[in-house]
Design an enzyme around this catalytic site. Structure first.
Site, mmCIF file in Angstrom:
data_model
loop_
_atom_site.group_PDB
_atom_site.id
_atom_site.type_symbol
_atom_site.label_atom_id
_atom_site.label_comp_id
_atom_site.label_asym_id
_atom_site.label_seq_id
_atom_site.Cartn_x
_atom_site.Cartn_y
_atom_site.Cartn_z
ATOM 1 N N GLN A 112 -10.374 -3.647 -2.699
ATOM 2 C CA GLN A 112 -11.606 -3.050 -2.168
ATOM 3 C C GLN A 112 -12.769 -3.319 -3.124
ATOM 4 O O GLN A 112 -13.871 -3.694 -2.702
ATOM 5 C CB GLN A 112 -11.414 -1.536 -1.993
ATOM 6 N N ASP A 126 -16.854 8.110 -1.271
ATOM 7 C CA ASP A 126 -15.548 7.951 -0.616
ATOM 8 C C ASP A 126 -15.187 9.309 -0.019
ATOM 9 O O ASP A 126 -15.823 10.330 -0.344
ATOM 10 C CB ASP A 126 -14.525 7.514 -1.689
ATOM 11 N N CYS A 141 -16.197 2.634 0.995
ATOM 12 C CA CYS A 141 -15.039 1.771 1.302
ATOM 13 C C CYS A 141 -14.603 1.924 2.746
ATOM 14 O O CYS A 141 -13.952 1.022 3.284
ATOM 15 C CB CYS A 141 -13.894 2.109 0.355
ATOM 16 N N ARG A 192 -13.799 -7.634 2.757
ATOM 17 C CA ARG A 192 -12.385 -7.384 2.426
ATOM 18 C C ARG A 192 -11.562 -8.616 2.760
ATOM 19 O O ARG A 192 -10.683 -9.017 2.012
ATOM 20 C CB ARG A 192 -11.828 -6.187 3.223
ATOM 21 N N ARG A 219 0.870 -1.200 0.000
ATOM 22 C CA ARG A 219 0.000 0.000 0.000
ATOM 23 C C ARG A 219 0.891 1.229 0.000
ATOM 24 O O ARG A 219 1.791 1.346 0.836
ATOM 25 C CB ARG A 219 -0.892 0.042 1.239
ATOM 26 N N HIS A 270 -7.577 0.733 -6.239
ATOM 27 C CA HIS A 270 -7.805 -0.001 -4.985
ATOM 28 C C HIS A 270 -8.564 -1.290 -5.337
ATOM 29 O O HIS A 270 -9.731 -1.464 -4.976
ATOM 30 C CB HIS A 270 -8.582 0.872 -4.004
HETATM 31 N N1 NVA Z 1 -9.596 7.388 -1.583
HETATM 32 C C1 NVA Z 1 -9.258 6.912 -0.259
HETATM 33 C C2 NVA Z 1 -9.600 5.455 -0.111
HETATM 34 C C3 NVA Z 1 -9.389 4.907 1.269
HETATM 35 C C4 NVA Z 1 -9.713 3.463 1.376
HETATM 36 C C5 NVA Z 1 -7.793 7.168 0.005
HETATM 37 O O1 NVA Z 1 -6.967 6.903 -0.895
HETATM 38 O O2 NVA Z 1 -7.461 7.648 1.093
HETATM 39 N N1 CP Z 2 -11.105 0.646 2.833
HETATM 40 C C1 CP Z 2 -9.825 0.579 3.208
HETATM 41 O O1 CP Z 2 -8.906 0.337 2.421
HETATM 42 O O2 CP Z 2 -9.649 0.770 4.539
HETATM 43 P P1 CP Z 2 -8.267 0.939 5.299
HETATM 44 O O3 CP Z 2 -7.657 2.233 4.837
HETATM 45 O O4 CP Z 2 -8.621 0.937 6.755
HETATM 46 O O5 CP Z 2 -7.374 -0.224 4.935
#
Ligand code: NVA
Ligand code: CP
Length: 330
Positions: A136, A229, A270, A315, A106, A133
């Site tokens: 997700q 989101d 998400c 997930r 990540r 993502h």
């Molecule tokens: N768009 C958000 C998704 C989090 C799961 C981010 O990248 O922070």
């Molecule tokens: N939805 C998601 O990716 O959550 P986290 O940022 O908690 O992993």
């Protein structure tokens, strides 16, 4: 399914059948987990979990899924490794590739996770980049599949910043599975035209339609799923809050938007979500801008139509399916 040895970097790399098979495998793992049937298909393997951004769901999903499959994990936190600072991605990848059976990553640019996969020679799974993502979206599609029984011909509308990871991956996932997809935002927040073109071509083959819309009520009409989101994603500077709040407030998912869709429409997110004042960021935004929620009202978030915690649970089952399919002979 023959995904053994393959990385899971973005949904564009997978066929519609492969995506659907991963969802069905995840549903099978969910049944096995709930009925106590062991499924240690990756016994004795070791995986690395690299998190250059924070996480609750994704990290926990990988940890629990790995344990259920009989694997051990090593967690590398945002500060606790040499990655990118004292050691390049190709060098890191070649080191980890000698020790582990798989790597979750990540972080920031999609090119980083692609480079990790190219150099490590072991399966790499994308746990979120700025652009994508995919794990997700597998969980989201599984949740919709459990709920509706079939996905083809359904309509999903995404509200908010449609240029970022969630909207990108949802648009691809929907196109691949024949789900009609609408991105609803002010024009300057519309998704990257190159990706829209690709998705339109895929949608043509699967019999669905991709559309962009600026009018929230028009977009929501007859939707089966309404998705949103956060307005500011991880890694973006605090300075963008003010502009985002100003531009995206008309795109907040409210009771009015859910009513326009109808009572059978699911609300999806998400997570994490700013739907109340239960977070330090939420409180800070309230102090500065006087709003008590952002992308969704608390009423919608807590409503019967909301399936956000089903998505969160799924997930784990979908990540398990991705790891098992790429590491084991099924
Ligand atoms: N768009 C958000 C998704 C989090 C799961 C981010 O990248 O922070
Ligand atoms: N939805 C998601 O990716 O959550 P986290 O940022 O908690 O992993």
């Amino acid at each position: 399914m023959t995904l053994r040895g393959k990385s899971f970097l973005k949904l564009l790399d997978f066929s519609s059948d492969e995506i659907m098979e991963l969802i069905l495998l995840a549903e099978d793992f969910k049944r096995r987990k709930k009925t106590g049937i062991p499924h240690r298909l990756c016994e004795g393997k070791n995986i690395a979990l690299i998190f250059e951004k924070t996480s609750t769901r994704t990290r926990c999903a990988f940890e629990v899924a790995a344990a259920d499959l009989g694997m051990k994990t090593v967690y590398l936190d945002p500060a606790g490794s040499q990655i990118g600072k004292k050691e390049s991605i190709p060098d890191t990848a070649r080191v980890l590739g000698r020790m582990f059976d798989g790597i979750e990553y990540r972080g920031y640019g999609q090119e980083i996770v692609e480079e990790l996969a190219a150099y490590s020679k072991i399966p790499v799974w994308n746990g979120l980049t700025n652009e994508c993502h995919p794990t997700q979206v597998l969980a989201d599609l599984m949740t919709a599949h459990e709920h509706f029984g079939s996905l083809k011909g359904k309509k999903l509308v995404f509200f908010g910043d449609t240029r970022y990871n969630m909207c990108n991956s949802l648009m691809v996932g929907c196109a691949k599975l024949g789900i009609n997809f609408t991105a609803c935002a002010p024009e300057k927040y519309f998704p990257y035209p190159g990706l829209v073109d690709k998705c339109e071509k895929i949608a043509k083959e699967t019999g669905s339609v991709i559309s962009l819309e600026t009018d929230p009520l028009k977009a929501a009409a007859n939707a089966d799923m309404i998705y949103t989101d956060v307005w500011v994603s991880m890694g973006e500077p605090d300075e963008v809050w003010s502009e985002r709040i100003n531009d995206l407030t008309p795109y907040r998912v409210t009771d009015g938007i859910m009513r326009s869709a109808g009572c059978n429409c699911l609300f999806m997110h998400c997570l994490p979500s700013f739907h109340d004042l239960g977070t330090s960021v939420g409180k800070e935004i309230f102090r500065k801008f006087g709003i008590d929620c952002m992308e969704v009202t608390d009423e919608v978030f807590e409503s019967k139509q909301s399936v956000v915690f089903d998505q969160a649970e799924n997930r784990m089952h979908t990540i398990k399916a991705v790891m098992a399919a790429t590491l084991a002979d099924l």
